[in-house]
Design a protein around this motif. Sequence first.
Motif, PDB file in Angstrom:
ATOM      1  N   LEU A 144       0.822  -1.220   0.000  1.00  0.00           N
ATOM      2  CA  LEU A 144       0.000   0.000   0.000  1.00  0.00           C
ATOM      3  C   LEU A 144       0.856   1.271   0.000  1.00  0.00           C
ATOM      4  CD1 LEU A 144       0.215   1.161   3.066  1.00  0.00           C
ATOM      5  CD2 LEU A 144      -1.650  -0.405   3.551  1.00  0.00           C
ATOM      6  N   ASP A 145       0.236   2.361  -0.418  1.00  0.00           N
ATOM      7  CA  ASP A 145       0.845   3.691  -0.369  1.00  0.00           C
ATOM      8  C   ASP A 145       0.480   4.360   0.957  1.00  0.00           C
ATOM      9  OD1 ASP A 145       1.933   3.574  -2.974  1.00  0.00           O
ATOM     10  OD2 ASP A 145      -0.014   4.115  -3.831  1.00  0.00           O
ATOM     11  N   ARG A 146       1.287   5.338   1.350  1.00  0.00           N
ATOM     12  CA  ARG A 146       0.985   6.142   2.538  1.00  0.00           C
ATOM     13  C   ARG A 146       0.857   7.606   2.124  1.00  0.00           C
ATOM     14  NH1 ARG A 146       3.677   1.786   3.911  1.00  0.00           N
ATOM     15  NH2 ARG A 146       3.419   0.813   5.958  1.00  0.00           N
ATOM     16  N   LEU A 147      -0.158   8.271   2.638  1.00  0.00           N
ATOM     17  CA  LEU A 147      -0.440   9.653   2.244  1.00  0.00           C
ATOM     18  C   LEU A 147      -0.987  10.387   3.457  1.00  0.00           C
ATOM     19  CD1 LEU A 147      -0.856  11.747  -0.117  1.00  0.00           C
ATOM     20  CD2 LEU A 147      -3.155  10.775  -0.381  1.00  0.00           C
ATOM     21  N   SER A 148      -0.400  11.551   3.774  1.00  0.00           N
ATOM     22  CA  SER A 148      -0.927  12.290   4.923  1.00  0.00           C
ATOM     23  C   SER A 148      -2.238  12.987   4.541  1.00  0.00           C
ATOM     24  CB  SER A 148       0.088  13.329   5.409  1.00  0.00           C
ATOM     25  OG  SER A 148       0.121  14.444   4.538  1.00  0.00           O
ATOM     26  N   TYR A 149      -3.082  13.188   5.540  1.00  0.00           N
ATOM     27  CA  TYR A 149      -4.376  13.882   5.362  1.00  0.00           C
ATOM     28  C   TYR A 149      -4.128  15.270   4.780  1.00  0.00           C
ATOM     29  CZ  TYR A 149      -9.126  15.328   6.920  1.00  0.00           C
ATOM     30  OH  TYR A 149     -10.423  15.778   6.998  1.00  0.00           O
ATOM     31  N   GLN A 150      -3.087  15.940   5.300  1.00  0.00           N
ATOM     32  CA  GLN A 150      -2.770  17.287   4.831  1.00  0.00           C
ATOM     33  C   GLN A 150      -2.393  17.271   3.344  1.00  0.00           C
ATOM     34  OE1 GLN A 150       0.892  19.043   6.331  1.00  0.00           O
ATOM     35  NE2 GLN A 150      -0.100  21.023   6.500  1.00  0.00           N
ATOM     36  N   GLN A 151      -1.506  16.329   2.959  1.00  0.00           N
ATOM     37  CA  GLN A 151      -1.071  16.286   1.567  1.00  0.00           C
ATOM     38  C   GLN A 151      -2.225  15.898   0.644  1.00  0.00           C
ATOM     39  OE1 GLN A 151       2.060  17.276   0.431  1.00  0.00           O
ATOM     40  NE2 GLN A 151       0.841  17.257  -1.445  1.00  0.00           N
ATOM     41  N   ALA A 152      -3.102  15.017   1.100  1.00  0.00           N
ATOM     42  CA  ALA A 152      -4.249  14.610   0.279  1.00  0.00           C
ATOM     43  C   ALA A 152      -5.130  15.823  -0.046  1.00  0.00           C
ATOM     44  CB  ALA A 152      -5.054  13.546   1.009  1.00  0.00           C
ATOM     45  N   PHE A 153      -5.361  16.686   0.955  1.00  0.00           N
ATOM     46  CA  PHE A 153      -6.190  17.873   0.735  1.00  0.00           C
ATOM     47  C   PHE A 153      -5.477  18.898  -0.146  1.00  0.00           C
ATOM     48  CE2 PHE A 153     -10.295  18.191   2.966  1.00  0.00           C
ATOM     49  CZ  PHE A 153     -10.325  16.938   3.571  1.00  0.00           C
ATOM     50  N   LEU A 154      -4.173  19.057   0.062  1.00  0.00           N
ATOM     51  CA  LEU A 154      -3.429  20.002  -0.782  1.00  0.00           C
ATOM     52  C   LEU A 154      -3.464  19.542  -2.243  1.00  0.00           C
ATOM     53  CD1 LEU A 154      -0.374  20.708   1.556  1.00  0.00           C
ATOM     54  CD2 LEU A 154      -2.113  22.372   0.832  1.00  0.00           C
ATOM     55  N   THR A 155      -3.333  18.239  -2.465  1.00  0.00           N
ATOM     56  CA  THR A 155      -3.282  17.710  -3.826  1.00  0.00           C
ATOM     57  C   THR A 155      -4.654  17.744  -4.507  1.00  0.00           C
ATOM     58  OG1 THR A 155      -1.469  16.223  -3.217  1.00  0.00           O
ATOM     59  CG2 THR A 155      -2.710  15.678  -5.220  1.00  0.00           C
ATOM     60  N   HIS A 156      -5.686  17.329  -3.814  1.00  0.00           N
ATOM     61  CA  HIS A 156      -6.982  17.125  -4.467  1.00  0.00           C
ATOM     62  C   HIS A 156      -7.993  18.243  -4.217  1.00  0.00           C
ATOM     63  CE1 HIS A 156      -5.660  13.206  -5.774  1.00  0.00           C
ATOM     64  NE2 HIS A 156      -5.321  12.894  -4.535  1.00  0.00           N
ATOM     65  N   CYS A 157      -7.747  19.084  -3.180  1.00  0.00           N
ATOM     66  CA  CYS A 157      -8.684  20.183  -2.902  1.00  0.00           C
ATOM     67  C   CYS A 157      -7.991  21.547  -2.931  1.00  0.00           C
ATOM     68  CB  CYS A 157      -9.345  20.002  -1.531  1.00  0.00           C
ATOM     69  SG  CYS A 157     -10.359  18.527  -1.376  1.00  0.00           S
ATOM     70  N   ASP A 158      -6.657  21.556  -3.022  1.00  0.00           N
ATOM     71  CA  ASP A 158      -5.894  22.797  -3.028  1.00  0.00           C
ATOM     72  C   ASP A 158      -6.211  23.654  -1.796  1.00  0.00           C
ATOM     73  OD1 ASP A 158      -4.052  24.626  -3.987  1.00  0.00           O
ATOM     74  OD2 ASP A 158      -5.547  25.745  -5.147  1.00  0.00           O
ATOM     75  N   ILE A 159      -6.226  23.003  -0.633  1.00  0.00           N
ATOM     76  CA  ILE A 159      -6.434  23.727   0.625  1.00  0.00           C
ATOM     77  C   ILE A 159      -5.730  22.952   1.738  1.00  0.00           C
ATOM     78  CG2 ILE A 159      -8.599  22.568   1.262  1.00  0.00           C
ATOM     79  CD1 ILE A 159      -9.607  25.318   2.249  1.00  0.00           C
ATOM     80  N   ASP A 160      -5.163  23.703   2.707  1.00  0.00           N
ATOM     81  CA  ASP A 160      -4.472  23.058   3.820  1.00  0.00           C
ATOM     82  C   ASP A 160      -5.473  22.849   4.969  1.00  0.00           C
ATOM     83  OD1 ASP A 160      -2.956  22.322   6.031  1.00  0.00           O
ATOM     84  OD2 ASP A 160      -1.253  23.570   5.448  1.00  0.00           O
ATOM     85  N   PRO A 161      -5.815  21.602   5.287  1.00  0.00           N
ATOM     86  CA  PRO A 161      -6.841  21.353   6.315  1.00  0.00           C
ATOM     87  C   PRO A 161      -6.383  21.718   7.719  1.00  0.00           C
ATOM     88  CG  PRO A 161      -5.780  19.299   5.692  1.00  0.00           C
ATOM     89  CD  PRO A 161      -5.245  20.352   4.756  1.00  0.00           C
ATOM     90  N   LEU A 162      -5.084  21.875   7.929  1.00  0.00           N
ATOM     91  CA  LEU A 162      -4.573  22.157   9.273  1.00  0.00           C
ATOM     92  C   LEU A 162      -4.492  23.651   9.569  1.00  0.00           C
ATOM     93  CD1 LEU A 162      -1.707  19.490   9.526  1.00  0.00           C
ATOM     94  CD2 LEU A 162      -4.134  19.268  10.120  1.00  0.00           C
ATOM     95  N   THR A 163      -4.504  24.476   8.536  1.00  0.00           N
ATOM     96  CA  THR A 163      -4.339  25.918   8.756  1.00  0.00           C
ATOM     97  C   THR A 163      -5.487  26.765   8.206  1.00  0.00           C
ATOM     98  OG1 THR A 163      -3.097  26.160   6.697  1.00  0.00           O
ATOM     99  CG2 THR A 163      -1.821  25.685   8.686  1.00  0.00           C
ATOM    100  N   CYS A 164      -6.356  26.201   7.390  1.00  0.00           N
ATOM    101  CA  CYS A 164      -7.397  27.016   6.737  1.00  0.00           C
ATOM    102  C   CYS A 164      -8.428  27.514   7.748  1.00  0.00           C
ATOM    103  CB  CYS A 164      -8.074  26.223   5.624  1.00  0.00           C
ATOM    104  SG  CYS A 164      -9.068  24.840   6.208  1.00  0.00           S
ATOM    105  N   SER A 165      -9.042  28.625   7.413  1.00  0.00           N
ATOM    106  CA  SER A 165     -10.112  29.166   8.258  1.00  0.00           C
ATOM    107  C   SER A 165     -11.445  28.540   7.852  1.00  0.00           C
ATOM    108  CB  SER A 165     -10.188  30.683   8.084  1.00  0.00           C
ATOM    109  OG  SER A 165     -10.625  30.988   6.763  1.00  0.00           O
ATOM    110  N   LEU A 166     -12.450  28.728   8.698  1.00  0.00           N
ATOM    111  CA  LEU A 166     -13.793  28.231   8.369  1.00  0.00           C
ATOM    112  C   LEU A 166     -14.304  28.887   7.088  1.00  0.00           C
ATOM    113  CD1 LEU A 166     -16.368  26.642   9.080  1.00  0.00           C
ATOM    114  CD2 LEU A 166     -17.084  28.589  10.492  1.00  0.00           C
ATOM    115  N   ALA A 167     -14.036  30.191   6.936  1.00  0.00           N
ATOM    116  CA  ALA A 167     -14.509  30.904   5.737  1.00  0.00           C
ATOM    117  C   ALA A 167     -13.862  30.334   4.474  1.00  0.00           C
ATOM    118  CB  ALA A 167     -14.198  32.392   5.868  1.00  0.00           C
TER     119      ALA A 167
END
Length: 325
Positions: A144-167
């Motif tokens: 299997l591959d390993r992928l961090s939650y943060q990198q998955a969001f940066l790659t597929h949603c273009d947003i950082d889930p750990l630093t983004c604001s609610l807005a």
Amino acid sequence: MNSSVNWRPTASIQTLKKRAEINAQIRQFFAQRNVLEVETPALAHAGVTDIHLHAFNTQFNSPLNPEPANLFLQTSPEFAMKRLLCAGSGCIFQLCKSFRNEEAGKQHNPEFTMLEWYRVGFNHLQLIDEVDALLQLVLKTEPLDRLSYQQAFLTHCDIDPLTCSLAELKRKAEYFGFANIAQVENSKDVLLQLLCSQVVEPKIGCLRPVALTQFPASQAALARLNKDDPRVAERFEIYFKGLELANGYHELADVKEQQTRFERDNQARIQNGLGKISLDPHFMAAMESGLPDCSGVALGVDRLIMLACELNNIEQVMSFSINNA
């Protein structure tokens, strides 16, 4: 006699034979590793506080007690298995029925089979390796591959889930077509879970399984936080060909922190119009006595068999689904 009643199994006999073969493979896998098979109750006096899990409940009418006892069908065997760990069981596994009062569909049945196991002395990364070995055995997959939650969001949603604001998160949800939800939802975790399930998950684990790691601390559930980066939890989920297969933790052993999280769950339940769930006194007492350093994972067996048999509906791997049980 009503001849229109569909009494036949929803799975073929051939699939049921394959199911039995996989169950035997699983038991042999753990026997070779000296992991003890255990059984724990499906009915218990307490349920879970998780706002996203809905337990069936019923009443036990004992002839020795005029007051009926409220009981819950377990959404997973986690609490009881951890009580065994606290009692000194060592490494354990269980193949059992679990119950969730939620949707029924192509990937869900309210009653389903769960494989759950705990490895004393393992961290979550070592447990990912063992899940990988099991998948290679049963599904003949590549490592299997390993992928961090943060990198998955940066790659597929273009947003950082750990630093983004609610807005920012609301705008991203609107961009992906969920404006109706984004306009009324004020929980970052709900919006992250929406984007994860609808945008990220369909794009990962397509060719080989992937372990999504380092979930946000707010989604730690029963996992411990990472010492080097407390923004993330030592939690992982496994995905393959569009299915979420497993959810695992380096288990939290701090009973005070666990109680705080349960109470936070109950506050969220009340805010969302759900009933408050009493904390499980047996589980809390066991945790107070001391949970050994361990990691644990729950794996959906019906989904595993769907992949092994190349079938796309959970009904096709169960003897009788909720529709004709």
